[in-house]
Design a protein around this motif. Structure first.
Motif, PDB file in Angstrom:
ATOM      1  N   GLY A 168       0.800  -1.219   0.000  1.00  0.00           N
ATOM      2  CA  GLY A 168       0.000   0.000   0.000  1.00  0.00           C
ATOM      3  C   GLY A 168       0.830   1.265   0.000  1.00  0.00           C
ATOM      4  O   GLY A 168       0.508   2.231  -0.697  1.00  0.00           O
ATOM      5  N   VAL A 169       1.935   1.276   0.764  1.00  0.00           N
ATOM      6  CA  VAL A 169       2.681   2.523   0.929  1.00  0.00           C
ATOM      7  C   VAL A 169       3.469   2.902  -0.319  1.00  0.00           C
ATOM      8  O   VAL A 169       3.776   4.083  -0.522  1.00  0.00           O
ATOM      9  CB  VAL A 169       3.643   2.458   2.142  1.00  0.00           C
ATOM     10  CG1 VAL A 169       2.886   2.197   3.412  1.00  0.00           C
ATOM     11  CG2 VAL A 169       4.730   1.405   1.932  1.00  0.00           C
ATOM     12  N   GLY A 372     -15.659  -0.346   3.062  1.00  0.00           N
ATOM     13  CA  GLY A 372     -14.528  -1.263   3.108  1.00  0.00           C
ATOM     14  C   GLY A 372     -13.477  -0.847   4.116  1.00  0.00           C
ATOM     15  O   GLY A 372     -12.994  -1.675   4.910  1.00  0.00           O
ATOM     16  N   VAL A 373     -13.117   0.432   4.122  1.00  0.00           N
ATOM     17  CA  VAL A 373     -12.097   0.912   5.056  1.00  0.00           C
ATOM     18  C   VAL A 373     -12.615   0.855   6.487  1.00  0.00           C
ATOM     19  O   VAL A 373     -11.868   0.534   7.416  1.00  0.00           O
ATOM     20  CB  VAL A 373     -11.654   2.342   4.678  1.00  0.00           C
ATOM     21  CG1 VAL A 373     -10.702   2.903   5.720  1.00  0.00           C
ATOM     22  CG2 VAL A 373     -10.972   2.335   3.310  1.00  0.00           C
ATOM     23  N   VAL A 377     -10.609  -1.161   9.423  1.00  0.00           N
ATOM     24  CA  VAL A 377     -10.114  -0.547  10.662  1.00  0.00           C
ATOM     25  C   VAL A 377     -10.712  -1.257  11.871  1.00  0.00           C
ATOM     26  O   VAL A 377     -10.030  -1.483  12.876  1.00  0.00           O
ATOM     27  CB  VAL A 377     -10.429   0.963  10.700  1.00  0.00           C
ATOM     28  CG1 VAL A 377      -9.928   1.582  12.009  1.00  0.00           C
ATOM     29  CG2 VAL A 377      -9.765   1.674   9.524  1.00  0.00           C
ATOM     30  N   GLY A 378     -11.993  -1.632  11.777  1.00  0.00           N
ATOM     31  CA  GLY A 378     -12.597  -2.384  12.870  1.00  0.00           C
ATOM     32  C   GLY A 378     -11.878  -3.703  13.109  1.00  0.00           C
ATOM     33  O   GLY A 378     -11.589  -4.075  14.256  1.00  0.00           O
ATOM     34  N   ALA A 456      -2.312  -2.910   5.179  1.00  0.00           N
ATOM     35  CA  ALA A 456      -2.669  -4.109   4.411  1.00  0.00           C
ATOM     36  C   ALA A 456      -4.164  -4.388   4.488  1.00  0.00           C
ATOM     37  O   ALA A 456      -4.795  -4.771   3.493  1.00  0.00           O
ATOM     38  CB  ALA A 456      -1.881  -5.306   4.934  1.00  0.00           C
ATOM     39  N   MET A 457      -4.749  -4.208   5.662  1.00  0.00           N
ATOM     40  CA  MET A 457      -6.184  -4.435   5.824  1.00  0.00           C
ATOM     41  C   MET A 457      -6.998  -3.418   5.027  1.00  0.00           C
ATOM     42  O   MET A 457      -7.994  -3.763   4.391  1.00  0.00           O
ATOM     43  CB  MET A 457      -6.554  -4.351   7.308  1.00  0.00           C
ATOM     44  CG  MET A 457      -5.898  -5.408   8.183  1.00  0.00           C
ATOM     45  SD  MET A 457      -6.540  -7.061   7.909  1.00  0.00           S
ATOM     46  CE  MET A 457      -8.134  -6.911   8.690  1.00  0.00           C
ATOM     47  N   VAL A 458      -6.552  -2.146   5.067  1.00  0.00           N
ATOM     48  CA  VAL A 458      -7.240  -1.100   4.309  1.00  0.00           C
ATOM     49  C   VAL A 458      -7.136  -1.376   2.809  1.00  0.00           C
ATOM     50  O   VAL A 458      -8.058  -1.066   2.042  1.00  0.00           O
ATOM     51  CB  VAL A 458      -6.658   0.289   4.655  1.00  0.00           C
ATOM     52  CG1 VAL A 458      -7.159   1.362   3.698  1.00  0.00           C
ATOM     53  CG2 VAL A 458      -7.012   0.667   6.091  1.00  0.00           C
ATOM     54  N   ALA A 459      -6.013  -1.956   2.373  1.00  0.00           N
ATOM     55  CA  ALA A 459      -5.839  -2.281   0.953  1.00  0.00           C
ATOM     56  C   ALA A 459      -6.659  -3.500   0.541  1.00  0.00           C
ATOM     57  O   ALA A 459      -6.946  -3.675  -0.649  1.00  0.00           O
ATOM     58  CB  ALA A 459      -4.362  -2.524   0.654  1.00  0.00           C
TER      59      ALA A 459
END
Length: 508
Positions: A168-169, A372-373, A377-378, A456-459
């Motif tokens: 992601g970064v 999705g985001v 985050v949750g 990674a989760m956000v992606a």
């Protein structure tokens, strides 16, 4: 500019309000951190407005013209080589990659940077070849993600979260508009009906290279993670706040100049030897580059100086509460709104609307990304509270995402996997990741294993929500076609009785 400024205010204001309400009610923050956060938020708003305008008038036209010109050379080796070199140049100059390199202490920084750059260059070349030959994206994604998870089974635990975060970064807000536009320019040469679908997917494949590179390095280097949180600076006066931002600005001016230089030089060479654009068009692009530069400097200064300490402090305070579970719903709420402040999200939305003639609306995409985001985050906060490995979430998530590729149109798969790289931008790295890190420290967890992985989760989650949007889109189109068929059927029946009188029809 007025329109871009309004979009920026709408994007950042909800996050500001949420943090203010939390700080007044249940999560008290020190005055210096609050002043830094509010000042940073103002800079983020101004920076987003400049960046959005600059990307629209410079980065996108540059990428499209370079892509179209590459194909006109009709030299496959030149296209592949150019894509590989361009991918490496862009990645080496990406500021977020420097941050990633510092999180893996036992791997020399330059080794990690060059390895990641090699991965991005290789996969950008693969992405360009895929567009030229018209090969489907889904089989490639399935193949490469299977390879990723096989390597993940062999990698040390301390490498896993950082490896997946790297995908992601390295696709930052400066490189994403250019890479996406490059795909549009190359696919425009093709006249078949799948050309527009194949114009997406470059960011998706470029996000795979860094993950593979870091996982391969993990088989060579053994490391124990280390982390030093960013904390408040005990600012006493407003003048000291100003000095804090003024002192940081030159560093970001240098970083963004170095980041923009490869793309600018690359475009300049094409202009000199091939493009030969008119002075008016060239002047507009150069002015847009200045807007892009100003926007990114202001945005990153505000986000890094103002948001990182606030995220850390907020996470620490919330995790220390007797009801620390509140991190999960509050994290989801912040995640829902903060993705709207990602500068590259608007670039993706605009491109999707243009290429699909509005069939896929930007608003529907934004809602899908936000959902999705929020979910990601949750889940990340659950990881912080429980210490569950990131693989327990990533493996099922990618299985679902890759399974959905068989149910939706090709364009939704490409957009979804592109959106993962776009959503996991600087706002995630400067606020959501520090939020998880602060909470993890308060809980006494392992920051490298439990807090890293937010990016990674956000992606990952947008890959699922955008494709679910595709399923709904297909269902709506099917229902619309059914209704249309029904109308035609009624018209045909009425024509059968056209030669009869009314009383004859009744009798019949």
């Amino acid at each position: 500019m007025r329109e871009k400024a309004q979009e920026s205010v709408k994007a950042v204001l909800p996050v500001m309000v949420i943090v203010l309400i939390l700080s007044f009610l249940i999560a008290p923050l020190s005055p210096d951190i609050m002043v830094e956060f509010m000042t940073g938020a103002v800079l983020v708003i101004i920076g987003m407005a400049f960046f959005s305008l600059g990307a629209e008038v410079s980065m996108t036209p540059m990428g499209e013209r370079v892509g179209g010109n590459l194909v006109k050379t009709k030299k496959l080796w030149f296209i592949i080589g150019t894509g590989f070199v361009l991918g490496m140049m862009i990645t080496i100059s990406e500021p977020d990659l420097q941050v990633l390199a510092r999180q893996v202490p036992s791997v020399p920084n330059m080794v990690l940077i060059l390895s990641v750059a090699l991965g991005v260059g290789l996969f950008l070349a693969i992405a360009l070849i895929r567009i030229l030959v018209g090969f489907a994206l889904a089989p490639l994604l399935i193949l490469f993600y299977l390879l990723i998870f096989l390597l993940a089974m062999l990698a040390p635990a301390d490498f896993l979260a950082v490896a997946f975060d790297s995908g992601g970064v390295t696709t930052g807000p400066m490189t994403v508009p250019f890479i996406m536009a490059l795909g549009v320019g190359i696919s425009a040469i093709r006249n078949d009906r799948h050309a527009e679908d194949d114009s997406f997917g470059l960011v998706a494949l470029c996000s795979i290279g860094p993950i593979l590179a870091v996982l391969i390095l993990s088989l060579v280097y053994q490391t124990e993670g280390s982390f030093s949180p960013e904390i408040g600076r005990n600012i006493a006066t407003s003048v000291e706040v100003g000095q804090l931002f003024f002192e940081a600005t030159p560093d970001y001016m240098k970083e963004i100049a170095v980041s923009l230089l490869p793309i600018t030089v690359f475009f300049g060479l094409f202009q000199m030897f091939s493009l030969k654009l008119e002075k008016k068009t060239l002047s507009k692009i150069l002015i847009g580059l200045v807007y892009t530069y100003i926007g990114l400097v202001l945005f990153l200064t505000g986000a890094n100086v103002g948001f990182i300490p606030a995220g850390n402090a907020l996470g620490t305070v919330l995790a220390a509460l007797p009801y620390s579970w509140i991190l999960i719903p509050l994290g989801m709420l912040i995640g829902y709104f903060i993705v709207k402040a990602e500068p590259a999200v608007y670039v993706l939305m605009k491109q999707v609307e243009e290429l699909t003639d509005g069939a896929i609306s930007g608003k529907a995409m934004q809602i899908s990304l936000s959902i999705g985001v929020a979910v990601s985050v949750g889940l990340s906060m659950i990881r912080v509270l429980t210490g569950i490995s990131v693989l327990w979430f990533l493996i099922p998530g990618y299985v679902i995402a890759l399974g959905l590729t068989f149910l939706v149109p090709k364009i939704f798969t490409a957009i979804a996997f592109d959106s993962g790289g776009v959503a996991s931008g600087p706002m995630t790295a400067t606020f959501l990741l520090p939020l998880a890190q602060g909470a993890c420290i308060a809980m006494g967890g392992d920051v490298v294993r439990d807090a890293f992985g937010v990016v990674a989760m956000v992606a990952m989650t947008p890959l699922i929500t955008i494709q679910i949007l595709g399923v709904l889109y297909v269902r709506r189109e099917t229902q619309s076609a059914d209704r249309s068929t029904g109308v035609e059927y009624q018209v045909d029946i009425s024509e059968l009785f056209a030669e009869y009188e009314d009383d004859e029809i009744i009798e019949f």
